[in-house]
Design a protein around this motif. Structure first.
Motif, PDB file in Angstrom:
ATOM      1  N   LEU A  47       0.800  -1.220  -0.124  1.00 14.40           N
ATOM      2  CA  LEU A  47       0.093   0.075   0.146  1.00 14.40           C
ATOM      3  C   LEU A  47       0.867   1.219   0.049  1.00 14.40           C
ATOM      4  O   LEU A  47       2.126   1.232   0.591  1.00 14.40           O
ATOM      5  CB  LEU A  47      -0.856   0.073   1.216  1.00 14.40           C
ATOM      6  N   PRO A  48       0.441   2.607  -0.676  1.00 16.32           N
ATOM      7  CA  PRO A  48       1.268   3.544  -0.727  1.00 16.32           C
ATOM      8  C   PRO A  48       1.347   4.244   0.730  1.00 16.32           C
ATOM      9  O   PRO A  48       0.150   3.863   1.481  1.00 16.32           O
ATOM     10  CB  PRO A  48       0.455   4.551  -1.505  1.00 16.32           C
ATOM     11  N   ASN A  49       2.258   4.635   0.937  1.00 13.52           N
ATOM     12  CA  ASN A  49       2.402   5.617   2.155  1.00 13.52           C
ATOM     13  C   ASN A  49       1.584   6.869   2.298  1.00 13.52           C
ATOM     14  O   ASN A  49       1.087   7.231   1.352  1.00 13.52           O
ATOM     15  CB  ASN A  49       3.850   5.853   2.869  1.00 13.52           C
ATOM     16  N   VAL A  50       1.532   7.382   3.338  1.00 11.15           N
ATOM     17  CA  VAL A  50       0.759   8.555   3.511  1.00 11.15           C
ATOM     18  C   VAL A  50       1.048   9.767   2.664  1.00 11.15           C
ATOM     19  O   VAL A  50       0.242  10.467   2.089  1.00 11.15           O
ATOM     20  CB  VAL A  50       0.639   9.247   5.047  1.00 11.15           C
ATOM     21  N   HIS A  51       2.407  10.108   2.595  1.00  7.85           N
ATOM     22  CA  HIS A  51       2.808  11.109   1.501  1.00  7.85           C
ATOM     23  C   HIS A  51       2.561  10.984   0.184  1.00  7.85           C
ATOM     24  O   HIS A  51       2.291  11.768  -0.514  1.00  7.85           O
ATOM     25  CB  HIS A  51       4.255  11.276   1.780  1.00  7.85           C
ATOM     26  N   VAL A  52       2.591   9.759  -0.319  1.00  5.61           N
ATOM     27  CA  VAL A  52       2.182   9.309  -1.700  1.00  5.61           C
ATOM     28  C   VAL A  52       0.810   9.499  -2.001  1.00  5.61           C
ATOM     29  O   VAL A  52       0.314  10.000  -2.883  1.00  5.61           O
ATOM     30  CB  VAL A  52       2.646   7.943  -2.001  1.00  5.61           C
ATOM     31  N   LEU A  53      -0.130   9.216  -0.791  1.00  6.65           N
ATOM     32  CA  LEU A  53      -1.655   9.334  -0.820  1.00  6.65           C
ATOM     33  C   LEU A  53      -2.066  10.734  -0.943  1.00  6.65           C
ATOM     34  O   LEU A  53      -2.751  11.344  -1.749  1.00  6.65           O
ATOM     35  CB  LEU A  53      -2.108   8.778   0.352  1.00  6.65           C
ATOM     36  N   LYS A  54      -1.118  11.613  -0.111  1.00 10.72           N
ATOM     37  CA  LYS A  54      -1.343  13.190  -0.182  1.00 10.72           C
ATOM     38  C   LYS A  54      -1.180  13.725  -1.611  1.00 10.72           C
ATOM     39  O   LYS A  54      -2.145  14.327  -2.387  1.00 10.72           O
ATOM     40  CB  LYS A  54      -0.536  13.736   0.828  1.00 10.72           C
ATOM     41  N   THR A  55       0.069  13.194  -2.212  1.00 12.83           N
ATOM     42  CA  THR A  55       0.471  13.858  -3.633  1.00 12.83           C
ATOM     43  C   THR A  55      -0.665  13.144  -4.777  1.00 12.83           C
ATOM     44  O   THR A  55      -0.956  14.094  -5.676  1.00 12.83           O
ATOM     45  CB  THR A  55       1.717  13.111  -3.854  1.00 12.83           C
ATOM     46  N   LEU A  56      -1.131  11.956  -4.518  1.00 15.46           N
ATOM     47  CA  LEU A  56      -2.055  11.460  -5.540  1.00 15.46           C
ATOM     48  C   LEU A  56      -3.343  12.151  -5.325  1.00 15.46           C
ATOM     49  O   LEU A  56      -4.113  12.456  -6.372  1.00 15.46           O
ATOM     50  CB  LEU A  56      -2.326   9.924  -5.152  1.00 15.46           C
ATOM     51  N   SER A  57      -3.776  12.487  -4.013  1.00  9.96           N
ATOM     52  CA  SER A  57      -4.991  13.039  -3.741  1.00  9.96           C
ATOM     53  C   SER A  57      -4.942  14.540  -4.720  1.00  9.96           C
ATOM     54  O   SER A  57      -6.060  14.963  -5.235  1.00  9.96           O
ATOM     55  CB  SER A  57      -5.182  13.511  -2.440  1.00  9.96           C
ATOM     56  N   VAL A  58      -3.834  15.315  -4.627  1.00 11.69           N
ATOM     57  CA  VAL A  58      -3.680  16.512  -4.960  1.00 11.69           C
ATOM     58  C   VAL A  58      -3.609  16.516  -6.562  1.00 11.69           C
ATOM     59  O   VAL A  58      -4.244  17.226  -7.306  1.00 11.69           O
ATOM     60  CB  VAL A  58      -2.324  17.472  -4.551  1.00 11.69           C
ATOM     61  N   LEU A  59      -2.848  15.420  -7.056  1.00  7.85           N
ATOM     62  CA  LEU A  59      -2.728  15.368  -8.457  1.00  7.85           C
ATOM     63  C   LEU A  59      -3.995  14.914  -9.215  1.00  7.85           C
ATOM     64  O   LEU A  59      -3.990  15.622 -10.487  1.00  7.85           O
ATOM     65  CB  LEU A  59      -1.733  13.956  -8.675  1.00  7.85           C
ATOM     66  N   TYR A  60      -4.997  14.090  -8.494  1.00  6.82           N
ATOM     67  CA  TYR A  60      -5.959  13.864  -9.354  1.00  6.82           C
ATOM     68  C   TYR A  60      -7.393  14.510  -8.684  1.00  6.82           C
ATOM     69  O   TYR A  60      -8.552  14.118  -9.197  1.00  6.82           O
ATOM     70  CB  TYR A  60      -6.358  12.072  -9.024  1.00  6.82           C
ATOM     71  N   GLY A  61      -7.298  15.477  -7.720  1.00  8.68           N
ATOM     72  CA  GLY A  61      -8.210  16.144  -7.388  1.00  8.68           C
ATOM     73  C   GLY A  61      -9.184  15.239  -6.426  1.00  8.68           C
ATOM     74  O   GLY A  61     -10.524  15.723  -6.729  1.00  8.68           O
ATOM     75  N   ILE A  62      -8.698  14.392  -5.796  1.00  9.13           N
ATOM     76  CA  ILE A  62      -9.600  13.631  -4.999  1.00  9.13           C
ATOM     77  C   ILE A  62      -9.347  13.738  -3.428  1.00  9.13           C
ATOM     78  O   ILE A  62      -8.132  13.815  -3.100  1.00  9.13           O
ATOM     79  CB  ILE A  62      -9.353  12.054  -5.474  1.00  9.13           C
ATOM     80  N   PRO A  63     -10.483  13.860  -2.774  1.00  7.43           N
ATOM     81  CA  PRO A  63     -10.055  14.257  -1.417  1.00  7.43           C
ATOM     82  C   PRO A  63      -9.291  12.937  -0.675  1.00  7.43           C
ATOM     83  O   PRO A  63      -9.561  11.802  -1.062  1.00  7.43           O
ATOM     84  CB  PRO A  63     -11.522  14.206  -0.707  1.00  7.43           C
ATOM     85  N   ILE A  64      -8.522  13.390   0.344  1.00  6.67           N
ATOM     86  CA  ILE A  64      -7.614  12.285   0.955  1.00  6.67           C
ATOM     87  C   ILE A  64      -8.501  11.276   1.861  1.00  6.67           C
ATOM     88  O   ILE A  64      -8.118  10.495   1.838  1.00  6.67           O
ATOM     89  CB  ILE A  64      -6.556  13.198   1.835  1.00  6.67           C
ATOM     90  N   ASP A  65      -9.742  12.065   2.241  1.00  2.00           N
ATOM     91  CA  ASP A  65     -10.479  11.051   2.965  1.00  2.00           C
ATOM     92  C   ASP A  65     -11.172   9.865   2.207  1.00  2.00           C
ATOM     93  O   ASP A  65     -11.176   8.564   2.400  1.00  2.00           O
ATOM     94  CB  ASP A  65     -11.583  11.487   3.751  1.00  2.00           C
ATOM     95  N   PHE A  66     -11.323  10.180   0.738  1.00  2.96           N
ATOM     96  CA  PHE A  66     -11.705   9.320  -0.317  1.00  2.96           C
ATOM     97  C   PHE A  66     -10.467   8.287  -0.536  1.00  2.96           C
ATOM     98  O   PHE A  66     -10.873   7.035  -0.540  1.00  2.96           O
ATOM     99  CB  PHE A  66     -12.246  10.039  -1.558  1.00  2.96           C
TER     100      PHE A  66
END
Length: 51
Positions: free
Chosen positions: A17-36
């Motif tokens: 699974l991706p770590n939290v920092h990668v999740l944050k980057t993906l969230s910003v990149l794709y415009g998807i909320p981090i809670d999603f």
């Protein structure tokens, strides 16, 4: 994002699974909320560990 192709492959194969920092980057990149994004990760974690 400074991850290798092998790391992405492990995510795709549900081996890691991706770590939290990668999740944050993906969230910003794709415009998807981090809670999603965290909901998706919870689903993956349960699928891998038979929650």
């Amino acid at each position: 994002m400074f991850v290798t192709r092998q790391t992405v492959s492990r995510w795709e194969q549900d081996k890691k699974l991706p770590n939290v920092h990668v999740l944050k980057t993906l969230s910003v990149l794709y415009g998807i909320p981090i809670d999603f994004m965290s909901g998706i990760i919870h689903y993956w974690a349960c699928a891998l560990s038979s929650c």
